[in-house]
Design a protein around this motif. Structure first.
Motif, short mmCIF file in Angstrom:
data_model
loop_
_atom_site.label_atom_id
_atom_site.label_comp_id
_atom_site.label_asym_id
_atom_site.label_seq_id
_atom_site.Cartn_x
_atom_site.Cartn_y
_atom_site.Cartn_z
N SER A 7 0.99 -1.12 -0.01
CA SER A 7 0.05 -0.06 -0.06
C SER A 7 0.84 1.08 0.02
O SER A 7 2.18 1.00 0.64
N LYS A 58 -2.39 -0.64 -6.92
CA LYS A 58 -3.53 -0.11 -6.79
C LYS A 58 -3.91 0.97 -8.15
O LYS A 58 -3.07 1.29 -9.18
N ARG A 87 1.08 4.52 -6.44
CA ARG A 87 -0.03 3.61 -6.22
C ARG A 87 -0.07 2.47 -7.45
O ARG A 87 -0.38 1.39 -7.17
#
Length: 540
Positions: free
Chosen positions: A320, A351, A346
């Motif tokens: 993350s 992500k 990200r």
């Protein structure tokens, strides 16, 4: 060495603007001059110099002459040499020779570093160890900079060669593939697609008796990159069979490699030969960038979004932006923004980078993104000093911008004293590991074909490792752009690299179809990398 000073950041051409310089083929600089003259720019100069070098290396050179069309012909005059040889192009390489003297060197894959000037070191690799001219039967060579004299002295004249190379910076429609019979050599020009497009892919696809070698280096096809600068490469050998292997129809590596070579304009008669290779132990994911604006079905196929897709497919837990650190080593920089670094972070965590970035997101990127690029001090104190840094480029006007993310920068210092790095690599690890427990080896860990290997580790990976041609620039990885159908990604460059899942020691984790066993990442930089602390980046 003086010619190298003319190299500038064309890889970030969208930010840098138009450049019109000679192409490196025979010692000029890397950015192309326009016009059809470029397609035959080096043949006239190349002939005598290649023969002199070959005479020095083999004492068996033959004189050549150049005809009015720019094609190289044998001085003896062999009409058959003026045409391609389809019989070779349409047979698997394993049937071309009965030689068994050369065996697979990288059956399990290898991530290594190039040998630099000095005493030979078995931990590092010379170009001649990847490209063995005495056994090579066919080869595809791709690079941004190509010194034809240097390359032709290292590959036999009769070997079938496909040289993928950039054309002029100002030419939107390069010519079709050109055949130069005197060297059994094809020049292949990928489509430009836009004005400021850079063909930056480094790739070797090499047919040897009984096996196919695929290598993705960060080095160009010039002596400087293989002798004086530090570069990284991934290579793996794949067995060849006389008949096509049906499993290649579903092998993601086989499909990706075939697609990449097709997009680069390699003839279908050659890409069809990949079907004879056994890619079942392919240990990497291929990460490709293609110039253009991509949306819809192609949205996750290229650049930053391809990176995010591959990371998701690796199923790495706990990645993350707030708990991971992305460390990127680069040899060229452009007009990087904090917003873009936030999107890259990200993507590095698998992500969706499309989401609007907040000030909090950008603060996270400042803390969790590290860009390794040499300071002026590091370059000037290196073995070759400023002349040796001709292909390490950055324009100071970007650095002086008010919002440039200077806090992300760290000094790129090689574990080999006095050596400058042209390598492009990234690693994404948990922040605690990246800051205090960084264990990726500083020197390559080589597993030869005779090494007894432990089975691939099946423990869960904690991060991933990348090496290839991508610099840390918008032109290489792309930038998100609005599109009538939603999100799109806009990319300037042709780029290629490999991505693997790793544990805390840099060992490639097996599973999910990856061979893994014995393959280990390498990180040739002093860690933890020191902060700039008022030092200036190298650049003009």
């Amino acid at each position: 060495m003086g010619d190298l000073k003319r190299k500038r950041d064309v890889e970030d051409a969208a930010e840098a603007g138009p450049v019109n310089r000679p192409v490196v083929n025979g010692g000029a600089s890397a950015e192309g001059s326009a016009g059809s003259a470029q397609a035959s720019f080096s043949l006239n100069a190349m002939v005598d110099r290649v023969e002199l070098e070959r005479a020095r290396l083999e004492r068996a050179a033959k004189k050549v002459k150049v005809d009015s069309s720019g094609s190289v012909r044998s001085a003896v005059g062999n009409p058959a040499a003026n045409a391609p040889t389809p019989s070779i192009a349409n047979q698997p390489a394993s049937t071309q020779s009965s030689s068994t003297a050369y065996s697979m060197r990288y059956p399990h894959g290898h991530i290594g570093m190039t040998q630099v000037d000095g005493p030979a070191d078995p931990r590092y690799t010379r170009f001649e160890e990847l490209v063995d001219r005495h056994h090579l039967q066919r080869g595809i060579f791709s690079a941004f900079q190509i010194d034809d004299q240097w390359l032709m002295a290292k590959v036999n004249r009769t070997t079938e060669k496909y040289i993928v190379r950039p054309y002029g910076m100002e030419i939107l429609e390069p010519p079709p593939m050109q055949y130069h019979p005197g060297y059994n050599m094809y020049w292949v020009f990928p489509p430009r697609r836009r004005k400021y497009c850079c063909m930056h892919v480094k790739l070797l696809v090499l047919w040897y008796p009984g096996f196919l070698r695929v290598a993705v280096p960060s080095a160009n096809l010039v002596n400087h990159d293989w002798v004086q600068l530090e570069n990284v490469f991934w290579a793996q050998d794949f067995p060849l069979s006389p008949t096509p292997r049906p499993e290649n129809a579903t092998s993601q590596f086989a499909l990706d490699l075939t697609n990449i070579l097709t997009l680069l304009e390699i003839p279908s008669t050659i890409t069809a030969l990949l079907a004879h290779a056994d890619f079942s132990l392919a240990a990497v994911n291929l990460v490709f960038s293609k110039p253009g604006t991509h949306a819809g079905d192609d949205l996750h196929s290229y650049g930053m979004l391809r990176l995010a897709h591959c990371v998701r497919e690796l199923h790495i837990p706990h990645l993350s932006p707030s708990e991971s650190t992305l460390t990127a080593a680069t040899s060229s920089l452009g007009d990087t923004t904090l917003s873009w670094l936030t999107q890259m972070l990200r993507a590095a965590c698998g992500k969706d980078p499309h989401r609007h970035t907040s000030h909090e997101d950008e603060d996270t990127a400042l803390t969790h993104v590290r860009i390794l690029f040499p300071t002026k001090e590091t370059v000037l104190s290196s073995t070759y000093g400023a002349p040796g840094a001709g292909t390490i480029t950055f324009q100071r006007r970007y650095w002086e911008k008010h919002h440039y993310p200077q806090r992300c920068f760290r000094d790129s210092i090689s574990t080999r004293q006095g050596v400058l790095s042209h390598a492009k690599m990234m690693v994404c690890l948990p922040a605690t590991v990246a800051e205090t427990g960084f264990k990726l080896p500083g020197t390559p860990q080589f597993a030869s074909s005779t090494t007894t290997l432990q089975p691939p580790t099946q423990t869960a990976p904690i991060g991933w490792y990348y090496c290839g041609s991508h610099n840390t620039t918008l032109s290489a990885w792309g930038k998100l752009a609005p599109n009538r159908s939603g999100t799109a990604i806009d990319i300037n460059n042709w780029e290629l690299g490999v991505l693997v899942p790793v544990d805390a020691d840099g060992v490639v984790v097996g599973g999910d179809g990856h061979g893994g066993g014995g393959l280990r990442a390498v990180w040739p930089y002093v860690m933890p990398a020191r902060e700039y602390a008022g030092r200036e980046p190298w650049g003009s």
